[in-house]
Design an enzyme around this catalytic site. Sequence first.
Site, PDB file in Angstrom:
ATOM      1  N   ASN A  93     -44.839  21.904  41.562  1.00 24.61           N
ATOM      2  CA  ASN A  93     -44.140  20.624  41.677  1.00 24.61           C
ATOM      3  C   ASN A  93     -43.369  20.474  42.979  1.00 24.61           C
ATOM      4  O   ASN A  93     -43.081  19.347  43.391  1.00 24.61           O
ATOM      5  CB  ASN A  93     -43.225  20.418  40.472  1.00 24.61           C
ATOM      6  N   SER A 134     -40.252  22.357  34.424  1.00 27.57           N
ATOM      7  CA  SER A 134     -41.061  22.235  35.632  1.00 27.57           C
ATOM      8  C   SER A 134     -40.210  22.188  36.890  1.00 27.57           C
ATOM      9  O   SER A 134     -40.749  22.041  37.985  1.00 27.57           O
ATOM     10  CB  SER A 134     -41.929  20.970  35.543  1.00 27.57           C
ATOM     11  N   HIS A 163     -44.001  28.224  32.788  1.00 26.72           N
ATOM     12  CA  HIS A 163     -44.378  26.844  33.073  1.00 26.72           C
ATOM     13  C   HIS A 163     -45.886  26.641  32.996  1.00 26.72           C
ATOM     14  O   HIS A 163     -46.634  27.048  33.878  1.00 26.72           O
ATOM     15  CB  HIS A 163     -43.869  26.431  34.465  1.00 26.72           C
ATOM     16  N   GLU A 193     -47.152  29.196  35.732  1.00 21.71           N
ATOM     17  CA  GLU A 193     -46.145  29.717  36.651  1.00 21.71           C
ATOM     18  C   GLU A 193     -45.152  30.569  35.868  1.00 21.71           C
ATOM     19  O   GLU A 193     -44.607  30.110  34.854  1.00 21.71           O
ATOM     20  CB  GLU A 193     -45.381  28.578  37.331  1.00 21.71           C
TER      21      GLU A 193
END
Length: 291
Positions: free
Chosen positions: A190, A119, A140, A152
């Site tokens: 994130n 992440s 991800h 992702e």
Amino acid sequence: MEIQTIGIVGAGQMGNGIAHVMSLAGYDVMLTDISADALNKAMETMRGNMSRQVSRDKITEAEMEAALALIKTTTTLTDLGPSDLIIEAATERESVKQAIFEDLLPHLGPHTILTSNTSSISITRLASRTDRPEKFMGFHFMNPVPVMKLVELIRGIATDEPTFKACKQVVDRLNKTAASAEDFPAFIVNRILMPMINEAVYTLYEGVGNVESIDSSMKLGANHPMGPLELADFIGLDTCLAIMNVLHDGLADTKYRPCPLLTKYVEAGWLGRKSQRGFYDYRGEVPVPTR
């Protein structure tokens, strides 16, 4: 290339979630972990989660049984060697991930695509420790994997177009949406989410509000489905801290400095739901704020 066999490293929350959706999409899955108990627990978790999908008419009983039959488990990492696509979903520590890829390399076919569910960690750096940086990328998934629609896809500096297209086809087959992110610390989700959580911890640390008032304010004032501290507990405070450290180290900006209170909770082993204590205490029938 046509991907049909998928190896998954790590049978924790993310690994078993990825195995869940891959098997329902018809992929042959090999799930590995160093712990046989973790693998047994992962199979129980997947059966329980799929049973809930059956009860909600999301899938049929026959589809559930067919999907579970596609999942094999092993404690031997090198059994994943023949897979078309390998997704590493181990703990968010770069040294652990690098060791996994180094152990796998001698057992891979030339066609195998390597990916990481990291992440936050640099895809280019992870890829550089392998013999196939052009066939390496970030894959991800969001947590919980069976529910969240976004994946992702992160290219390293050397990732080639056929590798990206092959991974994008997998995402499409899962009926999820791919977001293409550049290889910067923490990528898109994130990069935005973790500083918000970190700021919520600072708000608690500085006494601006208590756990309950902070979470209630964001749920009722910003229409968030979960408060930021509740969400941090769900993600895992150790994971939140690891991502903030990657942001702080990678971007050299003080705005990403992890809150000392977040560090203290991790040092205490209060990691959130998985350890039964974090910003909430989960040992009773109802979660209770710890501050």
